[in-house]
Structures are given as C-alpha cells and as structure tokens.
Design a protein around this motif. Structure first.
Motif, short mmCIF file in Angstrom:
data_model
loop_
_atom_site.label_atom_id
_atom_site.label_comp_id
_atom_site.label_asym_id
_atom_site.label_seq_id
_atom_site.Cartn_x
_atom_site.Cartn_y
_atom_site.Cartn_z
N VAL A 3 22.71 17.16 84.03
CA VAL A 3 22.48 16.04 83.11
C VAL A 3 21.25 15.25 83.57
CG1 VAL A 3 23.50 14.00 82.04
CG2 VAL A 3 24.94 15.95 82.61
N HIS A 4 21.06 15.12 84.88
CA HIS A 4 19.85 14.47 85.38
C HIS A 4 18.62 15.20 84.87
CE1 HIS A 4 20.40 11.08 88.04
NE2 HIS A 4 21.46 11.65 88.59
N TRP A 5 18.65 16.53 84.96
CA TRP A 5 17.50 17.31 84.51
C TRP A 5 17.24 17.07 83.04
CZ3 TRP A 5 17.54 21.08 80.70
CH2 TRP A 5 16.31 21.70 80.50
N TYR B 92 15.34 21.02 88.50
CA TYR B 92 16.53 20.65 87.73
C TYR B 92 16.73 21.48 86.47
CZ TYR B 92 15.38 16.58 90.43
OH TYR B 92 15.03 15.76 91.43
N HIS B 93 16.66 22.77 86.55
CA HIS B 93 16.82 23.59 85.35
C HIS B 93 18.28 23.95 85.15
CE1 HIS B 93 12.56 23.74 85.00
NE2 HIS B 93 12.50 24.04 86.27
N ARG B 94 18.78 23.65 83.95
CA ARG B 94 20.19 23.83 83.65
C ARG B 94 20.51 25.29 83.40
NH1 ARG B 94 21.08 24.98 78.76
NH2 ARG B 94 23.23 24.32 78.88
N GLU B 95 21.78 25.65 83.51
CA GLU B 95 22.23 26.97 83.13
C GLU B 95 22.53 26.96 81.64
OE1 GLU B 95 24.48 27.89 87.34
OE2 GLU B 95 25.53 28.13 85.46
N ASP B 96 22.01 27.97 80.93
CA ASP B 96 22.10 27.95 79.48
C ASP B 96 23.52 28.02 78.98
OD1 ASP B 96 19.42 27.71 78.98
OD2 ASP B 96 19.10 29.84 79.35
N GLU B 97 24.43 28.63 79.78
CA GLU B 97 25.79 28.79 79.29
C GLU B 97 26.66 27.56 79.56
OE1 GLU B 97 26.73 31.39 77.33
OE2 GLU B 97 24.57 31.61 77.45
N SER C 271 29.89 17.97 77.77
CA SER C 271 31.01 17.22 77.21
C SER C 271 30.45 16.15 76.27
CB SER C 271 31.82 16.56 78.32
OG SER C 271 31.07 15.53 78.93
N LEU C 272 31.33 15.60 75.44
CA LEU C 272 30.89 14.53 74.54
C LEU C 272 30.49 13.29 75.31
CD1 LEU C 272 33.23 14.90 71.45
CD2 LEU C 272 30.76 15.09 71.51
N GLU C 273 31.10 13.05 76.47
CA GLU C 273 30.69 11.92 77.28
C GLU C 273 29.24 12.09 77.73
OE1 GLU C 273 33.30 10.32 80.28
OE2 GLU C 273 35.02 11.29 79.37
N GLU C 274 28.88 13.31 78.13
CA GLU C 274 27.51 13.56 78.56
C GLU C 274 26.55 13.46 77.37
OE1 GLU C 274 28.37 16.58 82.30
OE2 GLU C 274 28.36 17.35 80.26
#
Length: 969
Positions: free
Chosen positions: A422-424, A359-364, A368-371
């Motif tokens: 967001v899970h990650w 679950y690694h996110r993309e840095d770019e 959102s404010l909801e997240e």
C-alpha cells in the motif's frame, strides 16, 4: 466502489461529539463548535466526565448522542495523563467514526518513555531528538556534562550530519556513535519554531504540514507567526533556505515513519495497540535551529500547541482560528476522488516500474476495501490541501529506501509485506499526479481530466476481490457481513460479464478478446483473436514490460506461461529474443483445460552504437548512473586522461596477479557526454596497471590436461563451465540446463574431467533442500578419484546466494576429505534481481548497493583462506542492463544452437590487446584465438555473451596461473 465502501463502512451521520475535559480552554470549545457547525455538523458537547468510564460503557454510546461520526477530544491545560477515550475501547468504534487520537503516536513521540524506546531501538539512526532521560540509551542528552562549557555551535551542526550519514548506509551496519561531548542546551539554539502537523493515517503513513509556523526567540520568549517558506528564506538567507526547509520536513517524516514501523512491528506483541482506521492526530513539533541548516526536534506535542491563553494576544487567537479552520476544512472535505482514483489506478497498473525500482506490488494481491478507502481518501486529501503541504508519502528515492530498509530490519520474515504494498501504491499515486511539494498546494488539472481506458474495468475489479480470510496478513475487519459479500460478488460478476464484454458463444472459446501491454508494444501483425503468434521490437533501455490479456469467452480465463500462471505479469526483457506464452483455459470444467495458446516474441535491441570514426575519444566507466552502486563515486562515461591512456598503451604490460584487480570498461566515443555516440562493439574491460592474457587453445589444453575440474553453483557458474568446455574442445557438442550433478568425460580428447552440481535447489521446499555441505560432499564423491594437489580444481559461485559462511564450509569439508591442497576458485556475486519481476524477490536500490559490501567480504574471506577469486560483481554492475534471458536479470550468457547458414557471430570482447593510440581499434589488433573458436560452424552449440566471456577468461587465467609460473620457472 462507492456503494461497496458505503455499505462496508456505514453512512456518515454528520454528528460530532466534543469532549471537553475539566481543564479545557473555553475558547477552544467554542471555536471547534462554531467550525463544525459551519460544516453542517450537529455538535454535542460532553463536559467534566470521562468517556466510557462507567462499567456499562455508556457515554459515547448513550442514546442521546449516538450515532456520531466525529469525536474531538479537546486538550487540557492539566497534563494529568487521562484521556477522553480508553485505548482498549477503540475497536468498539464504527468503521466510519473518526477520533483525533492516534495512541501509537502519542506513546512513541509525545511520551518520554516511548521516545526512549524509539531512540534505543533505532540507535543506529542517531535521531536528532532531545531525550533528557535517555542519555544512557543512545539518545542525545540535553544536559551539559559536569564542568563543560556551552557547546560549540559547529559541533551542534554535526548532530544532523551523523543522522544523515547513517541513514544513507544500510541499517544493519554499525554506525559510529556520537562523541559524548556533542551535547547542547536550549539556549544555544538561535531560534525555535513550532511546526503544525496533521497525521491522517499512521499505517500507511499519511502526514501533512501547515504552511504557517510560530517562531520563538528562546532567551526573550518573543514569538510571531509567519509562513514557513518565508521564515526559511529570511533565517537561512546566506546559506540554503530550501535545503533547510527540506531537512526539517525530512526530520519530521522520518520520526513519524519510524513510529509507524515500530508500532507495526510490535502489533502482535503484548503491548500492541488497538487500531482505529479513521483516526487522525494533530501534532506540534518544537524544532530548534542553530547556525546550521540541520534541525533538532526538541519536543512533540499531541495537539496543536499555542501560546498560553493568559499571555496570548489578538494575533495569537486569530492564528489559532485560522489553523483550526484550515484543519477541519481539510479533514471534512467533500471533494470527490473516486473517479480520480480509478483513473490513477489504470495508469499505475498499466505503467512500467517506478523510477527508483522500490516497492513493487505483487499483481495477484487484492486490496481490501479499507486499503482502497485509504487510497481514495489520500487522493481527496491531495485535492483539498488548502494551506497544508504533503509530508508523506514521498516520492523521494532516499525516503522510499529508508521505508523499505526499516520494514526489512524489523520484519525480516516479510510478514508486513502488505503494508509496503500500500505504501508503494500511495507513492505511485503521488508520482502519477506529479505532486510538487516544494510549491505547497498545487492545482493539478490532471486530477479532473477523464481518459477512458478499454482495459480499466477488469483491472480495477481484479484488485477489488476480497482477500481470503485465512490469508496470513488478513485483518479481522476483513471478515465482512454476508450481505456485503453478495453485493461485492454481484459487482465483480458484473465486471466479468457485461463490462468485460465476454461471450458464451462456443466459437469464441479459444479466443482472446484483447492483449494489453505497458509500455504499449507495436504488435506485428495487429491483434486479431484468430492470429496466435505476434512479434514486437523494443529499444535497449526498455528492460521490462507488463503483459496481460482478456479471454473472449465468459467461461475462460487467461494464464501467462503456465496453467496456473497470473493473468497479468511484469516480464524482464533480456537482450535479443524473449518469448511470452498466453494460455486460454476453459474453467467451466472441474479441471480447467487449456484450449489455446498465443505467443508473443519480443526482440530487445542492443545498445545504440555508432561505427568507429577516426576522430574519437576514449571514455571509461565502472557504474551506470541508472543504478549507482557507489553513490559517492562518479557514474556514467568519464573522459580518460592522457596519462592513463599512455599507461595502457605500453607494448609490455605485466600480467594481473589476482582475479579481483580493480578496473573499468573503456569504449571509444565521439563524446563522453553522450553514450549514443560510442562504438559499443569495441568495449573492453581494462584492469588497472596490468592485463589478463588470453590463452591460445594449445596453451589452454596443456593447462587443463590431467586435471579434474569441479563446478558447484547456479546457472551463472554453469555458463562459465560451458564456456570453458567450448574453449578447450573448440566445440560444444552437448548442452542442457543441468539442475543436478553432471559429469563430462569427453573434454580435451578425454584428458580432462569436468563435473558440475547445481546449487541452491531453490525450487524445492526449504526443509527438503540439500545443504551446501551435502551438495559439496556429493559432488566430491561423484568426481573421485581426486588428488590433493592443484590438479584438482573446485570452482564455486553464483549470483547472490554465496556468503562467507559457505567459504568456511568449503574449508571444513576439504580438510575432512584430505583435499586441503587443491585449487579453489571463488566466483563472487553478480548483478541481478534488480528488476520488479513477478514470481521472484526483487531487490531495492539500497539492497543492490549493499551487494558491494557483501562482495568485498566474500573476496577478502576467500583470499584469507588462500583461494583464487574472480570478481564478477565489479564487471557486471556497470552493464546491468545488458542481461540476457531469464527472470532474474542476472544471466550474461546464453547457449544457442549454431546455424552455419547464419552470419557468423562477431565476438569483439577482448582482454589482451596492447593499446596503441591511433591503432587502438585497428583490425590488426583483433586476437584471432577468440574469433576462431567463436565462429566454428561445426559446433552444435555456442556460448554467447561478451560480459560472460570477460569474467570467464579471467577464470581461465587464474586456473592456469600456477601452470604458467611452473613453466616460467
């Protein structure tokens, strides 16, 4: 952040609405009213009418009760299918308004038709859920088949075993269906418990379980309340209490997770649900246990379910009050969490990868404010657990693997990637705080500690940038009002100017203000804006590093490696030298200009190794414990038996007859329990029961004389080609990273022709890339004339693009071109893409494990076609950390310039040793033919890499196998 969220979501009013349906319990209404008032809420009760039922949609929005921020729909004793709010009215709710209603959960878990949908869609998981109407749809029937006796309790224990077994394999594999005889009746269960679960978000899932349960004895309907932990300690005293407890939590989590995935995958369809970001759901799971530690979910209630009021006693009512008080205290906590969120974000963003690599996110990607609000709320929940315990998110690798596999199964096009991101992050937040679920609620002082970070503001604000409204995954709610945008932009601008401490002085235009790395690199020299080149060394086990920088000048931006590159990125660190370029660009011009560049050279050390001592023992391994490809098999160094050592010490050893003979790496160590005591320079690949002979140069030259050898594949295939050229010619006169068709006429004094075609051309748009069939046809045309004998050799392979369909295409093309009798050698897949690196797709641990099965299919298909094979996967998987330069982590070779003044490379990889204990690693056993070619100082270039050398030598042995047979005949 607080101000932005407040403006975006609106200010809570501390007003609550209690909807009491006609058949509600009066005691429930009074209890909720009292608890909410204690939390400072003004409570309005709506009785005996359906909310929003009139055409003008008044009710909830009536001036007498609006605005409100909490709506509690009390449960009804009559299950008439009516709810207190229409699902289609959920979008009318304000962002700050909460309702105890998650329609997706109610539909999929609390309604029989929804549960049937889940059990049918995920039939491979063999969910242990009683679904009486779904027996024909792979659900487990609770009915006893005609004429059968009551089910044996040992059979019932297998129900969960099937589920557990199937979830450990890839979801796209067909699992064995349960035997139809494995059915059960409620009276077969020894005990039933009610687990009270609070879901505060479905997407991404956040769920908590209360520490107290109600225990029922089915035949006599006796019940009592008890702490969950205590129940399992008593009921499973003779087996495994903690494992049984964990099994139950895992079962509930998986059902909720499947509900999330299923509802997300259908969100764009005609039956999609209208989402409410602040809604929550109180659930009761009726769970049955027999003699086994594995549970069966009997029913899921859409509210907290208790003993019927007419039959309840004072203890029941007291327990209900405590449960509701705990729940509202948890939901309405005023615990401050934004600072903890910021601190956690700094640590996560600056840290290396999570332990399991999932679950690694993309840095770019910007949140959102909801997240962001969801993550802040999650931290607040962790700090306010009270009598609740976290169910999900979970930091357990098995659960994270299931999550990723489920999403990849229902979303092969990765449209829902932002949900996984967001899970990650939620699991990373959990891991960062080291939250221990086994201990229930834990006070973590780390949440309250404050540690300043000089890099924090820019990092955090980067994530706060609003997403582009045209982005594919953007939510309609992200089209925020203009006044909010202005506030947001002002906040972001502030972070770029004041808090980033940038300057408008022209003298700083080409300077960096700082370089930040994680893990922290010891840069030499120490950072100075005027110094442009740095050097650092890292240990063997450090395989990635995150690097970022900030410019000194407010007009400038930072980009890594290229003009449009990211400002922060995760880099793989191959063995040896790695180079990172940091570009500073002046963005004040219409076309940004590069004004300076900085270079960081990072040297990653080889494995820690001890010189060979007389008192050594022999150890073997196939897979590393850091990445277990075959979980059911041993990992790491294992002592070799005396019988095995005697067998491989024979002076006469037969030659291996195939390129996929099973084997293992063997290495001398002082202790097999500590890999730091080994002499890794002496590691050897040992096939079982045979050996691959290393051909001397004259024999190899005779083997390839008059032959036309065609390679098609990626850079790993190209590395084997250059190895072959250097072995035959004893030098490598030219080298380039060929990404097209290249022909070599100067091999073996002009007696051998070699050609190479790069495939697949991944840098081109998918609709413009040549197909494999076209690429193969072009290579054949460029390589003519070709004989339809084994004088023509086709070598095909790469890292992970090859599959059995490509082999069928080879067969078709060769038949069409009248080349069906040529020698075809298939290089199977190899390790790679296992690191969380920016700019490429990284595999989860489950996907890496599945490569084993994919590799077997390729090998079997190739041999069925009569092709030779070289199994590179089994050779690379145990040494996956020993990759060389390249983002994929898949290169086990590199071509380097030879320098006569440098110390000659000492090549220790051998394949043909005759093993004699005591003399096993003596200098007399070094095969000179490999040493000689490797140390030729006249060669401008040299192919380096011991693992590539191993499988390249196997390739040569298969290439020349038929020639040796003719000679011996």
């Amino acid at each position: 952040i607080n101000d932005s969220i407040l403006q975006y979501f609106g200010r809570p009013t501390r007003r609550a609405v209690l909807y009491a349906p006609p058949a509600h319990r009066e005691t429930d209404r009074q209890l909720c009213q009292r608890i909410l008032a204690k939390h400072g809420y003004t409570v309005t009760v709506l009785e005996n009418r359906r909310l929003m039922e009139d055409p003008r949609h008044e009710g909830l929005y009536h001036s007498d009760i609006s605005p409100w921020d909490l709506l509690i729909c009390l449960s009804s004793r009559k299950n008439d299918g009516t709810g207190c709010i229409q699902i289609e009215d959920l979008p009318r709710l304000k962002l700050f308004q909460k309702v105890n209603l998650l329609p997706e959960i109610q539909h999929f878990l609390c309604r029989k038709e929804g549960l049937c949908q889940i059990t049918k869609a995920f039939s491979d998981l063999q969910l242990p859920v009683v679904t009486p109407e779904c027996s024909s749809q792979h659900g487990l029937s609770s009915k006893v088949s005609q004429g059968s006796e009551s089910t044996d309790k040992t059979q019932r224990a297998h129900l969960w075993d099937w589920w557990k077994q199937s979830t450990s394999t890839r979801l796209n594999q067909v699992s064995v269906s349960p035997d139809h005889k494995d059915i059960f009746k409620a009276q077969d269960l020894s005990v039933i418990i009610k687990a009270y679960v609070l879901v505060t978000s479905l997407t991404p899932l956040r769920a908590f379980i209360h520490s107290t349960t109600t225990v029922w004895h089915p035949p006599k309907k006796k019940h009592f309340s008890i702490k969950l932990q205590r129940f399992f300690e008593i009921f499973f005293k003779s087996s495994s209490p903690q494992q049984a407890f964990n099994n139950m939590k895992e079962a509930i989590s998986k059902l909720l997770l499947i509900t999330e995935v299923f509802s997300e995958s259908s969100a764009s369809g005609p039956n999609s649900f209208n989402r409410c970001s602040q809604c929550f759901q109180m659930l009761t799971f009726d769970i049955g246990f027999g003699t086994s530690i594995y549970p069966v979910v009997l029913e899921v209630h859409e509210n907290f379910d208790f003993q019927d009021e007419d039959e309840s006693n004072i203890q029941d009512q007291t327990f209900k009050e405590f449960l509701f008080e705990d729940t509202f205290k948890f939901l309405l906590s005023n615990e401050s969490s934004t600072s903890s969120f910021i601190e956690a974000l700094q640590k996560i963003y600056g840290s290396a990868v999570s332990k399991d690599g999932n679950y690694h996110r993309e840095d770019e990607q910007c949140f959102s404010l909801e997240e962001i609000n969801s993550m802040i709320t999650f931290i607040k929940e962790l700090k306010s657990l009270g009598q609740f315990e976290l169910l999900f998110p979970s930091a357990a690798p098995k659960t994270q693997t299931l999550l990723r596999d489920l999403y990849h199964m229902v979303d092969p096009m990765r449209r829902l990637g932002s949900v996984l991101t967001v899970h990650w992050l939620l699991s990373s937040l959990l891991e960062r705080f080291q939250f221990m679920t086994e201990e229930g609620h834990t006070t973590l002082s780390e949440w309250r500690s404050k540690k300043n970070s000089r890099n924090s503001t820019h990092t955090i604000m980067k994530w706060l940038q609003p997403r582009n409204s045209s982005q594919e995954n953007a939510s309609p709610k992200q089209n925020v009002p203009s006044d909010f945008r202005k506030n947001h932009e002002a906040l972001h601008y502030s972070s770029k100017t004041k808090e980033r401490q940038c300057s408008y002085d022209k003298d700083t235009l080409s300077h960096l203000r700082q370089i930040f790395t994680s893990p922290q690199l010891d840069l030499n020299p120490q950072f100075n804006p005027k110094i442009k080149e740095y050097y650092a060394e890292v240990p063997f086990d450090m395989v990635t590093v995150k690097i970022g920088a900030e410019p000194s000048n407010c007009r400038c931006q930072v980009h890594l490696d290229e003009k449009k590159g990211p400002s922060i990125a995760n880099y793989p660190l191959g063995l040896g030298l790695n180079k990172v370029i940091i570009l500073v660009t002046d963005d004040s011009q219409p076309s940004p200009q590069v004004v300076s560049n900085y270079k960081i050279t990072i040297y990653r050390e080889d494995r820690p190794s001890l010189p060979l001592f007389d008192d050594y023992m022999m150890c073997g391994f196939v897979q590393d414990c850091g990445s277990r490809i075959r979980p059911e098999e041993s990992c790491g160094l294992q002592p070799l038996s005396h019988e095995y050592l005697s067998a491989i010490s024979q002076t006469v050893f037969k030659t291996c007859e195939a390129g996929d003979t099973k084997g293992q790496w063997i290495v001398p160590c002082l202790s097999c329990s500590d890999n730091r005591t080994c002499d890794w320079r002496e590691i050897t690949w040992q096939p079982h029961g045979c050996q691959y002979s290393v051909l001397a140069k004259p024999e190899l030259q005779r083997c390839v004389e008059g032959r036309r050898i065609l390679f098609i594949g990626d850079s790993t295939n190209r590395g084997m080609m250059y190895y072959l050229i250097e072995r035959v010619n004893k030098t490598l006169q030219e080298w380039q990273k060929t990404h097209d068709v290249k022909c070599y006429h100067n091999i073996n004094e002009g007696k051998t022709f070699i050609s190479y075609s790069y495939y697949p051309q991944f840098w081109m748009n998918a609709n413009q890339r040549p197909t494999f069939e076209k690429a193969l046809e072009q290579l054949l045309q460029r390589s003519r004339p070709l004989e339809n004998t084994d004088q023509t050799v086709l070598i095909v392979g790469g890292v992970q693009w090859l599959n059995s369909n490509h082999l069928q295409i080879i067969q078709k093309v060769l038949n069409r071109e009248n080349l069906s009798n040529i020698l075809v050698i298939i290089k199977s897949i190899g390790m790679g893409f296992h690191l969380p690196v920016d700019g490429i797709h990284s595999l989860s641990q489950a996907e890496v494990q599945n490569l084993w099965n994919e590799n077997l299919i390729i090998l079997d298909t190739a041999k069925n076609f009569g092709y030779e094979v070289v199994d590179t996967f089994v050779i690379t998987m145990g040494r996956y950390k020993e990759f060389l330069q390249g983002k994929c982590g898949c290169h086990f070779h590199e071509v380097v310039k030879s320098n006569p003044s440098e110390e000659r490379p000492h090549i220790t990889m051998t394949l043909s040793r005759h093993y004699a204990l005591g003399k096993y690693f003596g200098s007399q056993s070094k095969p000179s033919q490999l040493q000689d070619y490797a140390t030729n100082s006249q060669s401008p270039y040299h192919v380096r890499g011991p693992i590539n050398q191993v499988y390249s030598e196997i390739l040569l042995s298969r290439l020349c196998a038929s020639k040796r047979e003719l000679v011996s005949t």
